[in-house]
Design a protein around this motif. Structure first.
Motif, PDB file in Angstrom:
ATOM      1  N   GLY A 116      46.434  37.945  40.775  1.00  0.00           N
ATOM      2  CA  GLY A 116      45.991  36.739  40.080  1.00  0.00           C
ATOM      3  C   GLY A 116      47.128  36.024  39.387  1.00  0.00           C
ATOM      4  N   ALA A 117      46.826  34.861  38.818  1.00  0.00           N
ATOM      5  CA  ALA A 117      47.846  34.020  38.201  1.00  0.00           C
ATOM      6  C   ALA A 117      48.462  34.660  36.957  1.00  0.00           C
ATOM      7  CB  ALA A 117      47.257  32.654  37.851  1.00  0.00           C
ATOM      8  N   ILE A 118      47.663  35.384  36.185  1.00  0.00           N
ATOM      9  CA  ILE A 118      48.178  36.315  35.171  1.00  0.00           C
ATOM     10  C   ILE A 118      47.579  37.645  35.566  1.00  0.00           C
ATOM     11  CG2 ILE A 118      48.085  37.042  32.759  1.00  0.00           C
ATOM     12  CD1 ILE A 118      48.336  34.187  31.940  1.00  0.00           C
ATOM     13  N   GLN A 119      48.411  38.558  36.000  1.00  0.00           N
ATOM     14  CA  GLN A 119      47.949  39.641  36.848  1.00  0.00           C
ATOM     15  C   GLN A 119      46.973  40.613  36.194  1.00  0.00           C
ATOM     16  OE1 GLN A 119      51.457  41.289  38.737  1.00  0.00           O
ATOM     17  NE2 GLN A 119      51.549  39.554  40.130  1.00  0.00           N
ATOM     18  N   LEU A 120      45.850  40.745  36.866  1.00  0.00           N
ATOM     19  CA  LEU A 120      44.817  41.703  36.497  1.00  0.00           C
ATOM     20  C   LEU A 120      45.267  43.072  37.010  1.00  0.00           C
ATOM     21  CD1 LEU A 120      41.847  41.667  35.326  1.00  0.00           C
ATOM     22  CD2 LEU A 120      41.090  41.648  37.705  1.00  0.00           C
ATOM     23  N   THR A 121      45.379  44.037  36.118  1.00  0.00           N
ATOM     24  CA  THR A 121      45.935  45.341  36.485  1.00  0.00           C
ATOM     25  C   THR A 121      45.080  46.469  35.921  1.00  0.00           C
ATOM     26  OG1 THR A 121      48.159  44.380  36.356  1.00  0.00           O
ATOM     27  CG2 THR A 121      48.026  46.771  36.452  1.00  0.00           C
ATOM     28  N   GLY A 122      44.772  47.457  36.761  1.00  0.00           N
ATOM     29  CA  GLY A 122      44.030  48.634  36.316  1.00  0.00           C
ATOM     30  C   GLY A 122      42.531  48.505  36.539  1.00  0.00           C
ATOM     31  N   LYS A 123      41.904  49.622  36.850  1.00  0.00           N
ATOM     32  CA  LYS A 123      40.483  49.635  37.200  1.00  0.00           C
ATOM     33  C   LYS A 123      39.591  49.109  36.079  1.00  0.00           C
ATOM     34  CE  LYS A 123      36.970  52.641  39.259  1.00  0.00           C
ATOM     35  NZ  LYS A 123      36.694  54.027  39.756  1.00  0.00           N
ATOM     36  N   THR A 124      39.906  49.451  34.831  1.00  0.00           N
ATOM     37  CA  THR A 124      39.084  48.985  33.712  1.00  0.00           C
ATOM     38  C   THR A 124      39.070  47.462  33.650  1.00  0.00           C
ATOM     39  OG1 THR A 124      39.451  50.967  32.389  1.00  0.00           O
ATOM     40  CG2 THR A 124      38.828  48.976  31.208  1.00  0.00           C
ATOM     41  N   ASN A 125      40.220  46.842  33.791  1.00  0.00           N
ATOM     42  CA  ASN A 125      40.280  45.378  33.748  1.00  0.00           C
ATOM     43  C   ASN A 125      39.578  44.753  34.941  1.00  0.00           C
ATOM     44  OD1 ASN A 125      41.691  44.958  31.289  1.00  0.00           O
ATOM     45  ND2 ASN A 125      43.578  45.599  32.272  1.00  0.00           N
ATOM     46  N   TYR A 126      39.690  45.367  36.110  1.00  0.00           N
ATOM     47  CA  TYR A 126      38.965  44.871  37.276  1.00  0.00           C
ATOM     48  C   TYR A 126      37.450  44.954  37.043  1.00  0.00           C
ATOM     49  CZ  TYR A 126      42.871  44.186  40.536  1.00  0.00           C
ATOM     50  OH  TYR A 126      43.992  43.708  41.181  1.00  0.00           O
ATOM     51  N   MET A 127      36.994  46.036  36.435  1.00  0.00           N
ATOM     52  CA  MET A 127      35.571  46.188  36.133  1.00  0.00           C
ATOM     53  C   MET A 127      35.101  45.115  35.163  1.00  0.00           C
ATOM     54  SD  MET A 127      35.334  50.359  35.780  1.00  0.00           S
ATOM     55  CE  MET A 127      33.630  50.345  35.242  1.00  0.00           C
ATOM     56  N   GLN A 128      35.886  44.867  34.133  1.00  0.00           N
ATOM     57  CA  GLN A 128      35.510  43.860  33.142  1.00  0.00           C
ATOM     58  C   GLN A 128      35.478  42.463  33.750  1.00  0.00           C
ATOM     59  OE1 GLN A 128      38.287  44.366  29.922  1.00  0.00           O
ATOM     60  NE2 GLN A 128      37.334  46.259  29.200  1.00  0.00           N
ATOM     61  N   PHE A 129      36.472  42.166  34.580  1.00  0.00           N
ATOM     62  CA  PHE A 129      36.497  40.843  35.202  1.00  0.00           C
ATOM     63  C   PHE A 129      35.362  40.693  36.214  1.00  0.00           C
ATOM     64  CE2 PHE A 129      37.951  37.858  38.510  1.00  0.00           C
ATOM     65  CZ  PHE A 129      38.029  36.721  37.728  1.00  0.00           C
ATOM     66  N   ALA A 130      35.086  41.755  36.976  1.00  0.00           N
ATOM     67  CA  ALA A 130      33.988  41.703  37.951  1.00  0.00           C
ATOM     68  C   ALA A 130      32.657  41.411  37.259  1.00  0.00           C
ATOM     69  CB  ALA A 130      33.908  43.024  38.715  1.00  0.00           C
ATOM     70  N   LYS A 131      32.456  42.023  36.103  1.00  0.00           N
ATOM     71  CA  LYS A 131      31.237  41.774  35.335  1.00  0.00           C
ATOM     72  C   LYS A 131      31.195  40.336  34.833  1.00  0.00           C
ATOM     73  CE  LYS A 131      28.566  43.522  31.399  1.00  0.00           C
ATOM     74  NZ  LYS A 131      28.525  44.531  30.300  1.00  0.00           N
ATOM     75  N   PHE A 132      32.328  39.847  34.339  1.00  0.00           N
ATOM     76  CA  PHE A 132      32.397  38.487  33.828  1.00  0.00           C
ATOM     77  C   PHE A 132      32.116  37.458  34.917  1.00  0.00           C
ATOM     78  CE2 PHE A 132      35.125  34.707  33.593  1.00  0.00           C
ATOM     79  CZ  PHE A 132      34.597  34.104  32.465  1.00  0.00           C
ATOM     80  N   ILE A 133      32.726  37.644  36.082  1.00  0.00           N
ATOM     81  CA  ILE A 133      32.625  36.661  37.156  1.00  0.00           C
ATOM     82  C   ILE A 133      31.384  36.908  38.023  1.00  0.00           C
ATOM     83  CG2 ILE A 133      33.893  37.722  39.094  1.00  0.00           C
ATOM     84  CD1 ILE A 133      34.717  34.256  37.651  1.00  0.00           C
ATOM     85  N   ASN A 134      30.688  38.029  37.741  1.00  0.00           N
ATOM     86  CA  ASN A 134      29.466  38.409  38.458  1.00  0.00           C
ATOM     87  C   ASN A 134      29.719  38.600  39.956  1.00  0.00           C
ATOM     88  OD1 ASN A 134      26.746  39.096  38.631  1.00  0.00           O
ATOM     89  ND2 ASN A 134      26.105  37.001  39.044  1.00  0.00           N
TER      90      ASN A 134
END
Length: 206
Positions: A116-134
């Motif tokens: 991503g443009a400001i890099q998403l790193t680590g499973k926890t952050n991917y989980m949080q972003f996935a929830k946010f973006i649905n």
């Protein structure tokens, strides 16, 4: 300017790869920027982080010398030579057992490397972003972050970290505050300041 061209293509703009008046206007509307100052800080930081909008995923193809500089905590001279130019192995070592990742054998370090443009790193952050973006497919296919949510990740990051609170002015004090929240330190501060001022200047004219 790869990701500027992609943005232009997606929004029926002239595909010239430059951040001109019409591209800035569309970004303002799409991303909801409220002020030229916000645009200046956001685009300045993202431009620095991505090599002027060229990169969408973390490049971990390090030489032994680079490993000892960038990841000195994880490598000595002997192990650096062994891991040199093996990006998947490097990711699995340096990101193991942190950021929600499993151990090095799990492969999580490589699977959930920065994107991503400001890099998403680590499973926890991917989980949080996935929830946010649905979009739960992100967890099984994290590559879609770079393909579908390149800009969204950066906007989410600014929201999550409260970075907008420091964007009322584009001066050295504010750029330092924003840089600390984006980078965790002050790496590349001079260039981030220059770019933030540059994009602020452009944004004021639209």
């Amino acid at each position: 300017m790869k990701y500027i061209r992609r943005f232009q293509r997606e929004h029926d703009l002239e595909i010239d790869g430059t951040v001109g008046k019409y591209t800035l206007r569309k970004m303002r509307d799409v991303f909801g920027f409220k002020t030229p100052q916000q645009m200046g800080h956001f685009l300045g930081q993202v431009s620095h982080e991505t090599g002027h909008f060229k990169y969408g995923s973390e490049n971990l193809n390090y030489s032994a010398k680079q490993l000892l500089v960038t990841f000195s905590k994880y490598f000595n001279r002997e192990s650096a030579l062994r891991y040199a130019n093996k990006p998947e192995d490097i990711a699995n070592k340096v990101y193991a057992n942190r950021l929600g990742n499993g151990n090095s054998a799990s492969g999580d370090g490589w699977k959930y490397r920065g994107r991503g443009a400001i890099q998403l790193t680590g499973k926890t952050n991917y989980m949080q972003f996935a929830k946010f973006i649905n979009d739960r497919e992100i967890l099984s296919n994290p590559a879609i972050v770079e393909k579908l949510y390149y800009w969204d990740v950066a906007i989410w990051f600014f929201d999550k970290r409260g970075i907008w609170e420091h964007t009322e002015k584009v001066n050295k004090k504010n750029v330092i505050a924003v840089t600390k929240l984006v980078n965790g330190g002050l790496n590349g501060l001079k260039n981030r300041y220059r770019l933030s001022r540059h994009y602020y200047g452009l944004a004021k004219k639209i």
